[in-house]
Scaffold this motif. Structure first.
Motif, PDB file in Angstrom:
ATOM      1  N   VAL A 174     -37.175 -25.008 -15.118  1.00 33.38           N
ATOM      2  CA  VAL A 174     -37.332 -24.346 -13.817  1.00 33.38           C
ATOM      3  C   VAL A 174     -37.477 -25.388 -12.709  1.00 33.38           C
ATOM      4  O   VAL A 174     -36.857 -25.282 -11.645  1.00 33.38           O
ATOM      5  N   ALA A 175     -38.266 -26.431 -12.957  1.00 29.17           N
ATOM      6  CA  ALA A 175     -38.432 -27.501 -11.969  1.00 29.17           C
ATOM      7  C   ALA A 175     -37.109 -28.226 -11.734  1.00 29.17           C
ATOM      8  O   ALA A 175     -36.748 -28.528 -10.586  1.00 29.17           O
ATOM      9  N   SER A 194     -34.117 -26.967 -12.122  1.00 30.70           N
ATOM     10  CA  SER A 194     -33.259 -26.056 -11.359  1.00 30.70           C
ATOM     11  C   SER A 194     -33.640 -26.054  -9.884  1.00 30.70           C
ATOM     12  O   SER A 194     -32.770 -26.033  -9.013  1.00 30.70           O
ATOM     13  N   ALA A 195     -34.939 -26.072  -9.621  1.00 32.12           N
ATOM     14  CA  ALA A 195     -35.386 -26.085  -8.226  1.00 32.12           C
ATOM     15  C   ALA A 195     -34.936 -27.358  -7.523  1.00 32.12           C
ATOM     16  O   ALA A 195     -34.616 -27.346  -6.337  1.00 32.12           O
ATOM     17  N   ALA A 196     -34.896 -28.453  -8.270  1.00 29.79           N
ATOM     18  CA  ALA A 196     -34.527 -29.731  -7.662  1.00 29.79           C
ATOM     19  C   ALA A 196     -33.017 -29.918  -7.541  1.00 29.79           C
ATOM     20  O   ALA A 196     -32.544 -30.535  -6.587  1.00 29.79           O
ATOM     21  N   TYR A 197     -32.237 -29.387  -8.498  1.00 30.05           N
ATOM     22  CA  TYR A 197     -30.805 -29.694  -8.528  1.00 30.05           C
ATOM     23  C   TYR A 197     -29.880 -28.507  -8.335  1.00 30.05           C
ATOM     24  O   TYR A 197     -28.668 -28.690  -8.277  1.00 30.05           O
ATOM     25  N   LEU A 198     -30.404 -27.307  -8.228  1.00 29.22           N
ATOM     26  CA  LEU A 198     -29.542 -26.150  -8.049  1.00 29.22           C
ATOM     27  C   LEU A 198     -28.755 -26.240  -6.745  1.00 29.22           C
ATOM     28  O   LEU A 198     -27.606 -25.822  -6.678  1.00 29.22           O
ATOM     29  N   HIS A 199     -29.366 -26.839  -5.718  1.00 26.11           N
ATOM     30  CA  HIS A 199     -28.651 -26.985  -4.447  1.00 26.11           C
ATOM     31  C   HIS A 199     -27.393 -27.830  -4.616  1.00 26.11           C
ATOM     32  O   HIS A 199     -26.381 -27.594  -3.975  1.00 26.11           O
ATOM     33  N   SER A 254     -36.579 -19.462   6.800  1.00 25.38           N
ATOM     34  CA  SER A 254     -35.257 -19.234   6.242  1.00 25.38           C
ATOM     35  C   SER A 254     -34.662 -17.959   6.825  1.00 25.38           C
ATOM     36  O   SER A 254     -35.309 -16.923   6.842  1.00 25.38           O
ATOM     37  N   CYS A 275     -34.635 -14.655   4.561  1.00 27.05           N
ATOM     38  CA  CYS A 275     -35.882 -14.061   4.077  1.00 27.05           C
ATOM     39  C   CYS A 275     -36.524 -13.253   5.199  1.00 27.05           C
ATOM     40  O   CYS A 275     -37.013 -13.806   6.169  1.00 27.05           O
TER      41      CYS A 275
END
Length: 159
Positions: free
Chosen positions: A70-71, A73-78, A150, A153
């Motif tokens: 999960v961490a 993904s949060a760091a590299y999903l962008h 954002s 949101c």
């Protein structure tokens, strides 16, 4: 299809707020209510997660692996979004994964409209409004700004 009904109610609330402003929501949902809802929704799954991660080294290992993924993904999903969904960089090659036999598409079925399910789930939209308001209030308290950072949101609620 209850989710569709909840989404429709949520959209109607958004349209009303766009026309009349958000003051009426704030008076009907004080911070003590929105804070309690955010806390309940946020902490409700904690005992289940603790139970599933305890008991064996296997469970602890995969629990920690899940947190790491999960961490990651949060760091590299962008990067994935920027490179694979546009032409901003070299895309990530998923051909070996998508060619694997163990990965497939689910069987899709057409939606069934059941009035009882829709009436049961539609009021969830009110909880979503309270949760969003609670999150916006918490972030506003931390940042000193009364609007979400954002645009996707809660943007209809704060125009």
């Amino acid at each position: 299809m209850g989710g569709v009904a909840a989404g429709a109610v949520y959209a109607v609330i958004g349209l009303i707020v766009m026309k009349t402003g958000h003051g009426w929501i704030e008076t009907r949902m004080p911070p003590v209510l929105t804070g309690a809802i955010v806390t309940k929704i946020g902490l409700n799954p904690a005992p289940v997660a603790e139970q599933q991660v305890s008991g064996s080294q296997f469970n602890v290992f995969f629990g920690l692996l899940t947190v790491a993924l999960v961490a990651f993904s949060a760091a590299y999903l962008h990067y994935f979004l920027a490179c694979n969904l546009s032409t901003l960089g070299k895309p990530i090659d998923f051909s070996k994964i998508s060619g694997a036999e163990w990965l497939g598409s689910p069987q899709f079925t057409p939606p069934a409209f059941e009035l009882n399910a829709m009436l049961l789930v539609a009021p969830v939209a009110i909880i979503l409004v309270a949760e969003n308001l609670g999150h916006v209030r918490a972030i506003s308290a931390m940042t000193g700004r009364w609007q979400p950072s954002s645009p996707w949101c809660c943007s209809t609620f704060w125009r």
